[in-house]
Structures are given as C-alpha cells and as structure tokens.
Design a protein around this motif. Sequence first.
Motif, PDB file in Angstrom:
ATOM      1  N   ILE A 307       0.844  -1.192   0.000  1.00 16.38           N
ATOM      2  CA  ILE A 307       0.000   0.000   0.000  1.00 16.38           C
ATOM      3  C   ILE A 307       0.881   1.244   0.000  1.00 16.38           C
ATOM      4  CG2 ILE A 307      -1.633   1.336   1.389  1.00 16.38           C
ATOM      5  CD1 ILE A 307      -2.832  -1.316   2.296  1.00 16.38           C
ATOM      6  N   VAL A 308       0.592   2.155  -0.910  1.00 15.71           N
ATOM      7  CA  VAL A 308       1.309   3.420  -0.944  1.00 15.71           C
ATOM      8  C   VAL A 308       0.912   4.226   0.290  1.00 15.71           C
ATOM      9  CG1 VAL A 308       1.650   5.567  -2.205  1.00 15.71           C
ATOM     10  CG2 VAL A 308       1.381   3.417  -3.456  1.00 15.71           C
ATOM     11  N   THR A 309       1.878   4.815   0.958  1.00 19.23           N
ATOM     12  CA  THR A 309       1.606   5.573   2.173  1.00 19.23           C
ATOM     13  C   THR A 309       1.658   7.070   1.898  1.00 19.23           C
ATOM     14  OG1 THR A 309       3.918   5.734   2.864  1.00 19.23           O
ATOM     15  CG2 THR A 309       2.719   3.733   3.480  1.00 19.23           C
ATOM     16  N   PRO A 310       1.078   7.881   2.779  1.00 12.70           N
ATOM     17  CA  PRO A 310       1.158   9.334   2.571  1.00 12.70           C
ATOM     18  C   PRO A 310       2.585   9.845   2.515  1.00 12.70           C
ATOM     19  CG  PRO A 310      -0.499   8.810   4.233  1.00 12.70           C
ATOM     20  CD  PRO A 310       0.249   7.542   3.949  1.00 12.70           C
ATOM     21  N   GLU A 311       3.510   9.148   3.198  1.00 11.94           N
ATOM     22  CA  GLU A 311       4.897   9.575   3.209  1.00 11.94           C
ATOM     23  C   GLU A 311       5.610   9.260   1.892  1.00 11.94           C
ATOM     24  OE1 GLU A 311       3.010   9.960   6.385  1.00 11.94           O
ATOM     25  OE2 GLU A 311       3.487   7.830   6.069  1.00 11.94           O
ATOM     26  N   GLY A 312       5.072   8.285   1.147  1.00 10.68           N
ATOM     27  CA  GLY A 312       5.669   7.929  -0.126  1.00 10.68           C
ATOM     28  C   GLY A 312       7.045   7.307   0.028  1.00 10.68           C
ATOM     29  N   ALA A 313       7.742   7.179  -1.088  1.00  9.87           N
ATOM     30  CA  ALA A 313       9.051   6.537  -1.075  1.00  9.87           C
ATOM     31  C   ALA A 313      10.138   7.473  -0.530  1.00  9.87           C
ATOM     32  CB  ALA A 313       9.418   6.078  -2.484  1.00  9.87           C
ATOM     33  N   LYS A 314       9.922   8.788  -0.661  1.00 10.71           N
ATOM     34  CA  LYS A 314      10.919   9.754  -0.218  1.00 10.71           C
ATOM     35  C   LYS A 314      10.449  10.412   1.071  1.00 10.71           C
ATOM     36  CE  LYS A 314      13.636  13.721  -1.784  1.00 10.71           C
ATOM     37  NZ  LYS A 314      13.865  14.692  -2.876  1.00 10.71           N
ATOM     38  N   LEU A 315      11.156  10.157   2.159  1.00  8.46           N
ATOM     39  CA  LEU A 315      10.791  10.718   3.450  1.00  8.46           C
ATOM     40  C   LEU A 315      11.432  12.099   3.613  1.00  8.46           C
ATOM     41  CD1 LEU A 315      11.342   7.560   5.703  1.00  8.46           C
ATOM     42  CD2 LEU A 315       9.225   8.330   4.636  1.00  8.46           C
ATOM     43  N   VAL A 316      10.725  12.985   4.329  1.00 10.42           N
ATOM     44  CA  VAL A 316      11.295  14.309   4.592  1.00 10.42           C
ATOM     45  C   VAL A 316      12.451  14.219   5.582  1.00 10.42           C
ATOM     46  CG1 VAL A 316       9.150  15.528   4.074  1.00 10.42           C
ATOM     47  CG2 VAL A 316       9.577  14.723   6.407  1.00 10.42           C
ATOM     48  N   ASP A 317      12.490  13.106   6.313  1.00 14.14           N
ATOM     49  CA  ASP A 317      13.557  12.864   7.290  1.00 14.14           C
ATOM     50  C   ASP A 317      13.584  11.365   7.541  1.00 14.14           C
ATOM     51  OD1 ASP A 317      14.522  12.519  10.281  1.00 14.14           O
ATOM     52  OD2 ASP A 317      15.186  14.525   9.667  1.00 14.14           O
ATOM     53  N   PRO A 318      14.755  10.770   7.752  1.00  9.31           N
ATOM     54  CA  PRO A 318      14.818   9.315   7.975  1.00  9.31           C
ATOM     55  C   PRO A 318      13.954   8.815   9.125  1.00  9.31           C
ATOM     56  CG  PRO A 318      17.004  10.207   7.577  1.00  9.31           C
ATOM     57  CD  PRO A 318      16.096  11.384   7.719  1.00  9.31           C
ATOM     58  N   LEU A 349       4.452  18.437  10.122  1.00  7.43           N
ATOM     59  CA  LEU A 349       4.644  19.859   9.862  1.00  7.43           C
ATOM     60  C   LEU A 349       5.773  20.082   8.852  1.00  7.43           C
ATOM     61  CD1 LEU A 349       4.221  21.249  13.485  1.00  7.43           C
ATOM     62  CD2 LEU A 349       2.635  21.535  11.569  1.00  7.43           C
ATOM     63  N   LYS A 350       6.770  19.213   8.874  1.00 10.54           N
ATOM     64  CA  LYS A 350       7.855  19.336   7.897  1.00 10.54           C
ATOM     65  C   LYS A 350       7.361  18.978   6.499  1.00 10.54           C
ATOM     66  CE  LYS A 350      12.776  18.548   7.325  1.00 10.54           C
ATOM     67  NZ  LYS A 350      14.020  18.140   7.997  1.00 10.54           N
ATOM     68  N   GLU A 351       6.459  17.987   6.401  1.00 13.91           N
ATOM     69  CA  GLU A 351       5.876  17.641   5.107  1.00 13.91           C
ATOM     70  C   GLU A 351       5.180  18.842   4.479  1.00 13.91           C
ATOM     71  OE1 GLU A 351       3.256  14.337   5.309  1.00 13.91           O
ATOM     72  OE2 GLU A 351       4.801  12.904   5.894  1.00 13.91           O
ATOM     73  N   SER A 358      16.033  19.551  11.307  1.00 16.38           N
ATOM     74  CA  SER A 358      16.024  18.088  11.339  1.00 16.38           C
ATOM     75  C   SER A 358      15.102  17.632  12.461  1.00 16.38           C
ATOM     76  CB  SER A 358      17.439  17.550  11.587  1.00 16.38           C
ATOM     77  OG  SER A 358      18.300  17.906  10.531  1.00 16.38           O
ATOM     78  N   ILE A 359      14.528  16.463  12.291  1.00 18.01           N
ATOM     79  CA  ILE A 359      13.595  15.946  13.282  1.00 18.01           C
ATOM     80  C   ILE A 359      14.347  15.594  14.557  1.00 18.01           C
ATOM     81  CG2 ILE A 359      11.897  14.163  13.777  1.00 18.01           C
ATOM     82  CD1 ILE A 359      11.109  16.150  11.546  1.00 18.01           C
ATOM     83  N   SER A 360      13.901  16.173  15.676  1.00 20.15           N
ATOM     84  CA  SER A 360      14.568  15.933  16.956  1.00 20.15           C
ATOM     85  C   SER A 360      13.701  15.126  17.900  1.00 20.15           C
ATOM     86  CB  SER A 360      14.900  17.263  17.627  1.00 20.15           C
ATOM     87  OG  SER A 360      13.712  17.965  17.988  1.00 20.15           O
ATOM     88  N   ALA A 361      12.379  15.093  17.649  1.00 22.06           N
ATOM     89  CA  ALA A 361      11.421  14.428  18.524  1.00 22.06           C
ATOM     90  C   ALA A 361      11.336  15.114  19.884  1.00 22.06           C
ATOM     91  CB  ALA A 361      11.733  12.945  18.691  1.00 22.06           C
ATOM     92  N   VAL A 362      11.853  16.319  19.971  1.00 18.51           N
ATOM     93  CA  VAL A 362      11.781  17.123  21.195  1.00 18.51           C
ATOM     94  C   VAL A 362      11.248  18.502  20.829  1.00 18.51           C
ATOM     95  CG1 VAL A 362      13.077  18.163  23.090  1.00 18.51           C
ATOM     96  CG2 VAL A 362      13.704  15.884  22.261  1.00 18.51           C
ATOM     97  N   TRP A 363      10.244  18.950  21.554  1.00 18.97           N
ATOM     98  CA  TRP A 363       9.640  20.258  21.271  1.00 18.97           C
ATOM     99  C   TRP A 363      10.697  21.354  21.463  1.00 18.97           C
ATOM    100  CZ3 TRP A 363       4.129  20.963  20.552  1.00 18.97           C
ATOM    101  CH2 TRP A 363       3.751  22.288  20.341  1.00 18.97           C
ATOM    102  N   ASN A 364      10.881  22.173  20.431  1.00 20.83           N
ATOM    103  CA  ASN A 364      11.858  23.254  20.465  1.00 20.83           C
ATOM    104  C   ASN A 364      11.226  24.521  19.896  1.00 20.83           C
ATOM    105  OD1 ASN A 364      11.886  22.903  17.641  1.00 20.83           O
ATOM    106  ND2 ASN A 364      13.520  21.376  17.802  1.00 20.83           N
ATOM    107  N   PRO A 365      11.916  25.645  19.913  1.00 16.42           N
ATOM    108  CA  PRO A 365      11.315  26.891  19.408  1.00 16.42           C
ATOM    109  C   PRO A 365      10.820  26.797  17.970  1.00 16.42           C
ATOM    110  CG  PRO A 365      13.267  27.388  20.697  1.00 16.42           C
ATOM    111  CD  PRO A 365      13.222  25.899  20.560  1.00 16.42           C
TER     112      PRO A 365
END
Length: 471
Positions: A307-318, A349-351, A358-365
């Motif tokens: 199934i094709v996903t919304p993220e597709g084959a190219k991710l905005v971040d690994p 939000l990056k999409e 870069s994705i940090s998984a930590v809320w930042n400014p």
Amino acid sequence: MPSPGDTAARRLRRKLVAVLGSALVGALVVASVSLGFNPLSLASSKTTLPTGPNPATPGTFTGYGFDQCEAPSQTTMSAWLKSSPFRAAGIYISGALRFCQKQTNLTPTWVATQLAAGWHLLPIHLGAQASCNSVTRYKGDLINADPTDSYSAARAQGRAEANTAAAAAAALGIVEKSTIFYDLESFSTKSASCKTSALMFLQAWTNQLHAKGYASGVYSSAGSGIKVLDDARATPGNKIVMPDQVWIADWNGKATTTSTYIRSDGWPGRRVHQYQGGHDETWGGVTVNIDRSYMSLTSNAYTPPPIVTPEGAKLVDPRCTTAAINRTAYRFTSRKNQHTLALPLQCLLKEHGLYVRSISAVWNPKTTLAVEAWQRKVHHKVQAGFTRADWVSLLAAGNTGTVLKPGVRGADVIRAQRALNAATSSKVPITGVYDLTTQTVASTYQKENRISPTQGIIASLTWAALSSGKW
C-alpha cells in the motif's frame, strides 16, 4: 447425473429447496474463541465474539467443501463442523442475480465466527452472465458482446462487478488476499463473440479485484466457462489475465480436482471441483440441501502490492516513517506535554514545509513556530500547544475529492484512519485498507457531526469536517 451445463437448472431447484430444517433449529449460537472453550461444543452458552483480524480465506486447504443458496445458521455450522467431513463452505456474498438476496445469517459476526472455528469460506458473487446464456431470469443482466474497443463495455461490466464484490467482502470482514469467486453459469460456446466477451469480462474482474487487494476466482461449468478459460490459457501468446483460482462444476461424482474438460497443468494447487449437485445431507441431526466439492488449495493465490503511504518513497527525514507517524490516539501536545507525539508532529509539519529543522522528537522553538503557522493556516486559535482539533486537521490534510468506501486501499485511507483516531477514541488500526472497522467509526463520526449521508462512506463533506478539525 446432470451434465456441467445443468448448473442454471440446479440453482433454480436449490432456491425452492432452501434450508427449512436448519432454520427451525434453535437460536443463534456464537462460538467463543476464548482460552479453554471448545468452539465445536453445541452445549456451551458462551457468546464471546472472536477477536483480532480475520484470516484470508479460503487459505491453504485440501479436503471437502459444500455450498448452498443461503448461508447456514450458526446451529447448522456448529453441528456440521462437529459431525461432517466438510471444513469449507461456499457463501453467496453479493451480486444482483444471486437467488438468496436476503441472506439473514450472513453478517460480519457470522463470518468471523466461522473462520475462528476453523471453517474455510469461499465467497461467491453472482452478477452479469454470458451474452449467449439462454436462461430467462438472466436476460436483463448479460455481458455486453459488442467488440468495440476490445470489448470495452464488457470490461467495464467486469470492473463494476468486482467493485461491488470487494465492497461486500470488506463489509463482511473478508480481508485482503481472500479469493472471491465469480459465478458464471453454464452457456453455449458456439458463439465466438460470447466467448470472447466473457473472457474480457473475467479479465477485468480479475484485474479490478487485484486492485482492491483480493484474489480472483471463477466458478463455472467445466464444459463452458472453465473450458473457455483453459483454452485461452493454453493458447500460445495468450495475453488474457487468468483468475488465481478456479472452481470447476463437473458432476462426475469423483472427489478429486481433475476434470476431462481442463488440462492437467492448469491452476495446480488452485482448484476446487464441485463433483456432486444438489442433494440432501444430514450431519449432527441437521439436514441441508447442498452441492459437494473437493479442493486442493496449496499455493498463495495472489499477493496484493504494498500500500502506498502518505509519506511515499521519499521521506522528509529518515525518522519520519509511516510506523513512526501512525498512532492509535493523538492527544494535546506541547513543550510540557510532549508524550511521544513530538516526533510525528514535527514530521507532519515538515511535510507541509512549516518545520525547517532536522527531526529531533523534542519540542523546540522551531516546533512552536511551525505549530502557530499551521494554526493560522487552518484558522484555529494560535497557541503554544497542539490541540485535538489541530491534530485532526493536520492528519486529514490532502486531497478532499477522494471517495473512501469498503475495498478502497492506499494513502488516502491511512490519512482518514489517522484523522479518525485523533477525532474519536476508537483506536482504528491504521492499515491503509478501508475495512468494516473504519467504515463503522466513520459512520459514528458522521452522525456526531451531522454529516449526511451517514453510511460510513467518506466523501467531500466528511473530508471537509476532518480538514477543519471537527471531532
């Protein structure tokens, strides 16, 4: 013994016979699959329903099966499972021409209960028939034999029948990779246009079922539909797509998968042979009028593409994989209440080009800035926290013109399932397949938000509600 060409008469006879004996026996018994309960026991009064996803059906199985017009009662299925040699049952799930349209017993619970108990189900669809079929009741729904544009009219009919069957299967909890058999009743093979239009129709049926994630089967008389398919298969340079499994109606009384009408190398390990026509059998004190079959299903019929996903084959971040974004719930998220949702929030939000680091998984400014940008975009209250309404709108963002209904699969289904998890507390499994669970939750959402119609089919009005953040 009737010939393979007598299947139409047999269907008419079975309509009159029905299953009066089983219909009068007891109340509905639902077999429990909880630990320690024997699903074959007729004495148990437990009504615990099966849990977890249904297996694909009929799956791998060698042995005896039966079919009848009406799906049998639970009492019959339990009695026959305990006493009969049968472990497979054909069920008419859909089709404008099926004799037993009411199908009182045939529900998602019935399907789940039989599969959990060990039955192998063979779903059958009875729709348009060959253009040269002479049975009066079929005259209003025949395959179009116009050869224009490579029988485009017949192919369109085949796709339409597959869509109907796939939707019916999904609504009953019959999952992807299951085989759905098209019932093409006996017809004369003298007309070239009749044979070719039937082949093109069945090819379209197969292709469309594959697009829906299901395997394709064809039930037909050995001397007509099956022979026509096998002749085409064996023709050098054949380009017609064959069904994954065949169900051969040849009442020769032999409990094997062989027939003199079909070559031995066709569909190995993917055959069902209906070798005896309508007759009464009694097992466990319950009498039913059935056809008997023997089958050898030992190979995978069809594996649908990923199934094709919304993220597709190219991710905005690994780190922004589909699995990382999929959640059973999306709660209020902020710098002080991050949970584990900062990761999917930053990814989404990056999409949309709003989070630029870069994705940090930590809320930042930068997360705060991106959150506020999204809230302004969808006209929500701007604040340093991501609310439930914000989540619903973000997860649903995308094409609002896609119609989702049972049988549809793909990225838009994932969007809807995620958004429904944010909007409700139902915890929809995010599979990319618009199944019965998704439809039920969507229907509840529609009712709560006064969206009409409320049959659980997601179209423009529901997408608009989700995209605006309603919950």
